[in-house]
Structure formats: structure tokens, C-alpha cells
Scaffold this motif. Sequence first.
Motif, PDB file in Angstrom:
ATOM      1  N   LYS A  12     -22.236 -31.406  -2.537  1.00 50.79           N
ATOM      2  CA  LYS A  12     -22.370 -31.193  -1.104  1.00 50.79           C
ATOM      3  C   LYS A  12     -21.603 -29.930  -0.738  1.00 50.79           C
ATOM      4  O   LYS A  12     -20.426 -29.801  -1.078  1.00 50.79           O
ATOM      5  CB  LYS A  12     -21.831 -32.384  -0.304  1.00 50.79           C
ATOM      6  CG  LYS A  12     -22.587 -33.687  -0.566  1.00 50.79           C
ATOM      7  CD  LYS A  12     -22.007 -34.832   0.249  1.00 50.79           C
ATOM      8  CE  LYS A  12     -22.770 -36.134  -0.026  1.00 50.79           C
ATOM      9  NZ  LYS A  12     -22.217 -37.267   0.761  1.00 50.79           N
ATOM     10  N   ALA A  14     -20.805 -27.392   2.542  1.00 46.80           N
ATOM     11  CA  ALA A  14     -20.899 -27.260   3.994  1.00 46.80           C
ATOM     12  C   ALA A  14     -20.117 -26.044   4.460  1.00 46.80           C
ATOM     13  O   ALA A  14     -19.130 -25.637   3.843  1.00 46.80           O
ATOM     14  CB  ALA A  14     -20.371 -28.516   4.685  1.00 46.80           C
ATOM     15  N   ARG A  21     -24.476 -28.430   6.838  1.00 47.20           N
ATOM     16  CA  ARG A  21     -24.599 -29.009   5.502  1.00 47.20           C
ATOM     17  C   ARG A  21     -25.714 -28.293   4.745  1.00 47.20           C
ATOM     18  O   ARG A  21     -26.875 -28.696   4.774  1.00 47.20           O
ATOM     19  CB  ARG A  21     -24.876 -30.498   5.604  1.00 47.20           C
ATOM     20  CG  ARG A  21     -23.694 -31.295   6.149  1.00 47.20           C
ATOM     21  CD  ARG A  21     -24.058 -32.748   6.360  1.00 47.20           C
ATOM     22  NE  ARG A  21     -24.913 -32.932   7.534  1.00 47.20           N
ATOM     23  CZ  ARG A  21     -25.539 -34.059   7.847  1.00 47.20           C
ATOM     24  NH1 ARG A  21     -25.436 -35.110   7.050  1.00 47.20           N
ATOM     25  NH2 ARG A  21     -26.270 -34.148   8.931  1.00 47.20           N
ATOM     26  N   ASP A  24     -26.805 -31.044   0.328  1.00 51.79           N
ATOM     27  CA  ASP A  24     -26.471 -32.390   0.783  1.00 51.79           C
ATOM     28  C   ASP A  24     -26.795 -33.438  -0.284  1.00 51.79           C
ATOM     29  O   ASP A  24     -27.778 -34.163  -0.192  1.00 51.79           O
ATOM     30  CB  ASP A  24     -27.233 -32.694   2.075  1.00 51.79           C
ATOM     31  CG  ASP A  24     -26.735 -33.942   2.783  1.00 51.79           C
ATOM     32  OD1 ASP A  24     -25.691 -34.470   2.378  1.00 51.79           O
ATOM     33  OD2 ASP A  24     -27.395 -34.385   3.739  1.00 51.79           O
ATOM     34  N   GLY A 230     -31.426 -28.905   2.116  1.00 54.91           N
ATOM     35  CA  GLY A 230     -30.271 -29.183   1.283  1.00 54.91           C
ATOM     36  C   GLY A 230     -30.434 -30.309   0.290  1.00 54.91           C
ATOM     37  O   GLY A 230     -29.487 -30.625  -0.433  1.00 54.91           O
ATOM     38  N   ARG A 231     -31.620 -30.906   0.216  1.00 53.20           N
ATOM     39  CA  ARG A 231     -31.838 -32.029  -0.691  1.00 53.20           C
ATOM     40  C   ARG A 231     -33.004 -31.720  -1.632  1.00 53.20           C
ATOM     41  O   ARG A 231     -33.929 -30.995  -1.272  1.00 53.20           O
ATOM     42  CB  ARG A 231     -32.153 -33.306   0.092  1.00 53.20           C
ATOM     43  CG  ARG A 231     -31.080 -33.701   1.074  1.00 53.20           C
ATOM     44  CD  ARG A 231     -31.564 -34.804   1.997  1.00 53.20           C
ATOM     45  NE  ARG A 231     -30.580 -35.106   3.042  1.00 53.20           N
ATOM     46  CZ  ARG A 231     -30.833 -35.848   4.113  1.00 53.20           C
ATOM     47  NH1 ARG A 231     -32.032 -36.363   4.288  1.00 53.20           N
ATOM     48  NH2 ARG A 231     -29.886 -36.059   5.018  1.00 53.20           N
TER      49      ARG A 231
END
Length: 333
Positions: A12, A14, A21, A24, A230-231
Amino acid sequence: MTTPIVSIRNLKVAFAGGAVRAVDGVDLDLGRGEAVALIGESGSGKSVTLRSLMRLNPERRTRVEGSITVDGRDVLAMSARELADFRGAVVSMIFQEPLLALDPVYTVGQQIVEAIRRHERVSRAAARERALDLFRRVRIPSPERRLDAYPHELSGGMRQRAMIALALACRPKLLLADEPTTALDATVQIQILLLLRELQRDLGLSIIFVTHDIGAAVEVADRILVMYAGRIVEEGTARDLIRAPRHPYTIGLLKSRAHGALAKGARLEAIPGAPPDLANLPPGCSFAPRCPLAIEPCRADRPPLVAVKESQRARCIRTEAAATLAPQLEPTG
């Protein structure tokens, strides 16, 4: 199974005190000698993930959680001195714009020689000979003359080849490529992609290749990881993701480029809307506001990565419905 050269767990990243973020919860394993591509729109977290492997994100403004192991070493626990020895010798990067990455006041040859001598005890003459050999390997014409050229004296394609030579100068085990063909014309792009694939096979390199172009990813990668907000939303072999994508976002990326299933004169199908604000992500699936298959449960809970076959996973609860939307494509490589 051999130990992977890269192992990322629940990464993660940020910014802005944790409000943005950018990455993530990413998990990624990269085998030795394997090439993996991270694809997605701008802002999906691809480059931030890549730069985290060398800790190139600004330390004071970045909050990092999770673990990153490269060649058995904990990257997040390294001291500044350990990082300096690690960068270039174990892992190296090809940047998107070599004119900005290369120092304008030194010749490209001087920069490669300096990198070699920083990590190895060799003479200047021996380092220059290796630089010359690297220029030949990346197929720079008249290598002796161009070794003494300044970055601005080379064409875009030659600069990128020089950047690749610099990245390989200290024989790294892992090569990171951050959209290395974006600023090049189509003919030079394919030359650079084929060169990277050839070098990867000849030298046994492990490669992580970042791009927004799924066509480029297929040319270089054994596996493709699709990122959104972010995934990782889908991952699998290049063949599986081209022939049978199971996440609506992957399908949208495929449909937004020219392909054989597109009728002559037909308009490309753009993904509607825009990527979400990373400081204010929607609940549930981040792609739901743009997804043609979204139903109420999609907006309620964050979907897990589920297996759709042995070598493919998708972060979607509607993988069966998504299969009916996929264009009929064949991999080019």
C-alpha cells in the motif's frame, strides 16, 4: 517451485499524508527469467508500484505498508548505502523519457562508464569496452562514435537504446521498464519491444514492464496484471487475457484499440467516464461507476480476486457475464 526474484505482499502506497491511496493492497510474484506487464490507464498505480521496488518515490511524502522482497532482500529495510549498492547492480530501470533521465552535460558513454565503475572495480578502459559491447548488443549503429555523443545528439530511438544499455551496464537480475516506448513512433516502438524481449531471453533477465498499451504488453510479457485504482483487477498469462478476458475493465481496454473484430470504419469503443479520485474512492468495486455490468452488490462490497481458471484471476463477481462481452482476438506473439 523456485523462489521468486520479486515478492510483493499487500503493498500500500499513499501520498498527501495517506489521503491519496495510489497503490492499495498489491500482491505480486515474479519468477526468475519471467517477464510481467502491468497495464492500465494513467493513475492506476502502475508506475508507483514499479518505483516502489527501488524506493524511488519521495520518502518524506510517501507512506508505505506491506513488504517488498527482491532477490531475497527486504527493500523497505535497506539503509541509504545498501540502496545505492542495490540500485543498478541488482535492479535497474529504463525510464519513460531518456532525455530527462540522462545527464545532458556528460556523454552517454561517460555515464555508462561511471555506472560500471561505481559498482565494480574495473579500469576506465575496461568499463568503456563493456559500454561499447552494450551499444553493439542493443544495436546502436556506429557505436564508437555514438558512445561519445551527448544525449541531445541522439534520436529518440537511439536515446532509448542507450538508456537500455545503461540499465544493463552492471548486469542486473531485474529490469524495470516504465513505459519505455510511449514517446516513440510506432516503427521504433516495435523495435524497442522486440529488443527487450530478445535481451530478456538471451540474458535471463526478469522484467516488469509498465504500459497503458495492452498490445505492447503482449509483445513483451509472459503474464499480464491489469491495474485499476491502485488494485490488480485481473491477472493471467498474456494468451489468456487476450483470448478470454474476464474483467469488464480488461475488456474495455481491449475494445478501445483497433482489433480484427472491429468492422472497417467503425468507431472504437471508449471506456465511459474517468478513473476515480484516489483520495475519495467509491465503496465496493472501484470500476462499478463505469461498468456496463455493475449491479447493486458491486457497489456494496470490495470484490476479491477469484480464480476463473488455473492461470487466471479476476476481481469481479460477474466474470461469467463479462465473458460474453469480450472481443474475439488472438495474441500476436
